[in-house]
Design a protein around this motif. Sequence first.
Motif, PDB file in Angstrom:
ATOM      1  N   ARG A  20       0.834  -1.204   0.000  1.00 49.54           N
ATOM      2  CA  ARG A  20       0.000   0.000   0.000  1.00 49.54           C
ATOM      3  C   ARG A  20       0.869   1.254   0.000  1.00 49.54           C
ATOM      4  N   ARG A  21       1.932   1.227   0.778  1.00 50.04           N
ATOM      5  CA  ARG A  21       2.826   2.376   0.838  1.00 50.04           C
ATOM      6  C   ARG A  21       3.507   2.600  -0.507  1.00 50.04           C
ATOM      7  N   SER A  22       3.940   1.539  -1.151  1.00 41.18           N
ATOM      8  CA  SER A  22       4.586   1.638  -2.458  1.00 41.18           C
ATOM      9  C   SER A  22       3.601   2.163  -3.514  1.00 41.18           C
ATOM     10  N   LEU A  23       2.385   1.646  -3.517  1.00 38.86           N
ATOM     11  CA  LEU A  23       1.379   2.126  -4.468  1.00 38.86           C
ATOM     12  C   LEU A  23       1.071   3.604  -4.244  1.00 38.86           C
ATOM     13  N   ARG A  24       0.972   3.998  -2.985  1.00 41.93           N
ATOM     14  CA  ARG A  24       0.704   5.410  -2.687  1.00 41.93           C
ATOM     15  C   ARG A  24       1.857   6.292  -3.162  1.00 41.93           C
ATOM     16  N   TYR A  25       3.080   5.835  -2.960  1.00 44.36           N
ATOM     17  CA  TYR A  25       4.249   6.584  -3.408  1.00 44.36           C
ATOM     18  C   TYR A  25       4.206   6.800  -4.922  1.00 44.36           C
ATOM     19  N   HIS A  26       3.932   5.744  -5.692  1.00 48.71           N
ATOM     20  CA  HIS A  26       3.892   5.874  -7.151  1.00 48.71           C
ATOM     21  C   HIS A  26       2.695   6.708  -7.604  1.00 48.71           C
ATOM     22  N   TYR A  27       1.586   6.610  -6.885  1.00 43.56           N
ATOM     23  CA  TYR A  27       0.428   7.448  -7.200  1.00 43.56           C
ATOM     24  C   TYR A  27       0.785   8.926  -7.011  1.00 43.56           C
ATOM     25  N   LEU A  28       1.430   9.245  -5.907  1.00 39.87           N
ATOM     26  CA  LEU A  28       1.808  10.633  -5.656  1.00 39.87           C
ATOM     27  C   LEU A  28       2.829  11.136  -6.681  1.00 39.87           C
ATOM     28  N   ARG A  29       3.762  10.296  -7.080  1.00 38.33           N
ATOM     29  CA  ARG A  29       4.724  10.699  -8.120  1.00 38.33           C
ATOM     30  C   ARG A  29       4.027  10.980  -9.439  1.00 38.33           C
ATOM     31  N   LEU A  30       3.029  10.149  -9.766  1.00 34.58           N
ATOM     32  CA  LEU A  30       2.286  10.350 -11.004  1.00 34.58           C
ATOM     33  C   LEU A  30       1.481  11.648 -10.949  1.00 34.58           C
ATOM     34  N   MET A  31       0.850  11.919  -9.820  1.00 40.64           N
ATOM     35  CA  MET A  31       0.036  13.124  -9.705  1.00 40.64           C
ATOM     36  C   MET A  31       0.892  14.386  -9.709  1.00 40.64           C
ATOM     37  N   ARG A  32       2.098  14.312  -9.169  1.00 41.29           N
ATOM     38  CA  ARG A  32       2.971  15.485  -9.114  1.00 41.29           C
ATOM     39  C   ARG A  32       3.843  15.629 -10.353  1.00 41.29           C
ATOM     40  N   SER A  33       3.783  14.667 -11.250  1.00 39.08           N
ATOM     41  CA  SER A  33       4.620  14.668 -12.437  1.00 39.08           C
ATOM     42  C   SER A  33       4.300  15.868 -13.332  1.00 39.08           C
ATOM     43  N   HIS A  34       5.319  16.376 -13.981  1.00 39.83           N
ATOM     44  CA  HIS A  34       5.133  17.495 -14.904  1.00 39.83           C
ATOM     45  C   HIS A  34       4.937  17.015 -16.341  1.00 39.83           C
ATOM     46  N   SER A  35       4.892  15.700 -16.527  1.00 40.58           N
ATOM     47  CA  SER A  35       4.656  15.161 -17.870  1.00 40.58           C
ATOM     48  C   SER A  35       3.226  15.459 -18.293  1.00 40.58           C
ATOM     49  N   SER A  36       3.033  15.571 -19.590  1.00 36.79           N
ATOM     50  CA  SER A  36       1.685  15.827 -20.093  1.00 36.79           C
ATOM     51  C   SER A  36       0.837  14.564 -19.965  1.00 36.79           C
ATOM     52  N   THR A  37      -0.461  14.770 -19.950  1.00 41.74           N
ATOM     53  CA  THR A  37      -1.383  13.645 -19.877  1.00 41.74           C
ATOM     54  C   THR A  37      -1.203  12.733 -21.082  1.00 41.74           C
ATOM     55  N   GLU A  38      -0.980  13.316 -22.245  1.00 42.83           N
ATOM     56  CA  GLU A  38      -0.757  12.534 -23.465  1.00 42.83           C
ATOM     57  C   GLU A  38       0.471  11.643 -23.325  1.00 42.83           C
ATOM     58  N   SER A  39       1.557  12.194 -22.822  1.00 45.18           N
ATOM     59  CA  SER A  39       2.797  11.429 -22.675  1.00 45.18           C
ATOM     60  C   SER A  39       2.619  10.273 -21.690  1.00 45.18           C
ATOM     61  N   ILE A  40       1.959  10.544 -20.594  1.00 44.01           N
ATOM     62  CA  ILE A  40       1.712   9.499 -19.598  1.00 44.01           C
ATOM     63  C   ILE A  40       0.828   8.407 -20.188  1.00 44.01           C
ATOM     64  N   ALA A  41      -0.224   8.791 -20.884  1.00 42.39           N
ATOM     65  CA  ALA A  41      -1.146   7.813 -21.474  1.00 42.39           C
ATOM     66  C   ALA A  41      -0.434   6.956 -22.523  1.00 42.39           C
ATOM     67  N   ARG A  42       0.401   7.586 -23.342  1.00 43.25           N
ATOM     68  CA  ARG A  42       1.134   6.820 -24.364  1.00 43.25           C
ATOM     69  C   ARG A  42       2.128   5.863 -23.717  1.00 43.25           C
ATOM     70  N   VAL A  64       9.955   0.344 -23.628  1.00 42.75           N
ATOM     71  CA  VAL A  64      10.690   1.612 -23.725  1.00 42.75           C
ATOM     72  C   VAL A  64      10.901   1.993 -25.186  1.00 42.75           C
ATOM     73  N   THR A  65      11.153   0.998 -26.043  1.00 40.07           N
ATOM     74  CA  THR A  65      11.328   1.277 -27.473  1.00 40.07           C
ATOM     75  C   THR A  65      10.033   1.812 -28.081  1.00 40.07           C
ATOM     76  N   VAL A  66       8.907   1.184 -27.754  1.00 37.94           N
ATOM     77  CA  VAL A  66       7.613   1.660 -28.268  1.00 37.94           C
ATOM     78  C   VAL A  66       7.316   3.047 -27.703  1.00 37.94           C
ATOM     79  N   ALA A  67       7.632   3.274 -26.418  1.00 36.74           N
ATOM     80  CA  ALA A  67       7.406   4.596 -25.816  1.00 36.74           C
ATOM     81  C   ALA A  67       8.258   5.659 -26.501  1.00 36.74           C
ATOM     82  N   LEU A  68       9.477   5.293 -26.895  1.00 37.79           N
ATOM     83  CA  LEU A  68      10.309   6.238 -27.649  1.00 37.79           C
ATOM     84  C   LEU A  68       9.668   6.578 -28.993  1.00 37.79           C
ATOM     85  N   LEU A  69       9.122   5.553 -29.660  1.00 36.96           N
ATOM     86  CA  LEU A  69       8.519   5.765 -30.978  1.00 36.96           C
ATOM     87  C   LEU A  69       7.264   6.638 -30.910  1.00 36.96           C
ATOM     88  N   VAL A  70       6.461   6.462 -29.848  1.00 35.62           N
ATOM     89  CA  VAL A  70       5.205   7.224 -29.743  1.00 35.62           C
ATOM     90  C   VAL A  70       5.336   8.443 -28.833  1.00 35.62           C
TER      91      VAL A  70
END
Length: 178
Positions: A20-42, A64-70
């Motif tokens: 639960r602590r690990s999931l919360r940590y990653h959730y908070l990192r995602l919410m505070r991220s400066h990446s665009s919604t499009e980039s995160i979704a891709r 990672v290769t597919v993420a680089l391409l898109v």
Amino acid sequence: MMRLSFPQPSRQPRWLHSWRRSLRYHYLRLMRSHSSTESIARGLGAGVFAGMLPLFGGQMLIAVTVALLVRGNKPLAALATWVSNPFTYVPLFWFNFQVGWWLMGQPSLSFGEWQSWEKLLAQGGQMAMILIFGSVWVGVIAGLLTYALCLRLLPTLRQRFRRRSAMAAVSFLNRPQP
């Protein structure tokens, strides 16, 4: 007078608390991220696509290769490959095999005729092709659904997170001083 508080014994197992602590940590990192919604979704879509492939050890590299391409978020793509993990391998790849079997319209495999290595290898190659074909199709559909769902939900989640963070900051500033 200041009271000392001691940690209370938890009623939940220790491993559940760490998950639960690990999931919360990653959730908070995602919410505070400066990446665009499009980039995160891709990135998430690319990771889920690669996670459906039966290429153990190569899934993250493909993601990672597919993420680089898109032009998607690469760390999230690598993280999303864990949709297939040691707990989900068997049901996931069984489902992918069934989808491949259905899409290819293959005749039934005869398991009783494995009396020589040549027949076993021929049947194994046919089964591997069916699994890969089904995995690619399931991966494409799951990746696109993840992309669409993330585009739809992430802005709402981020807005709610910002609102709650702002309310917490205001209540922190307005609290009575000791």
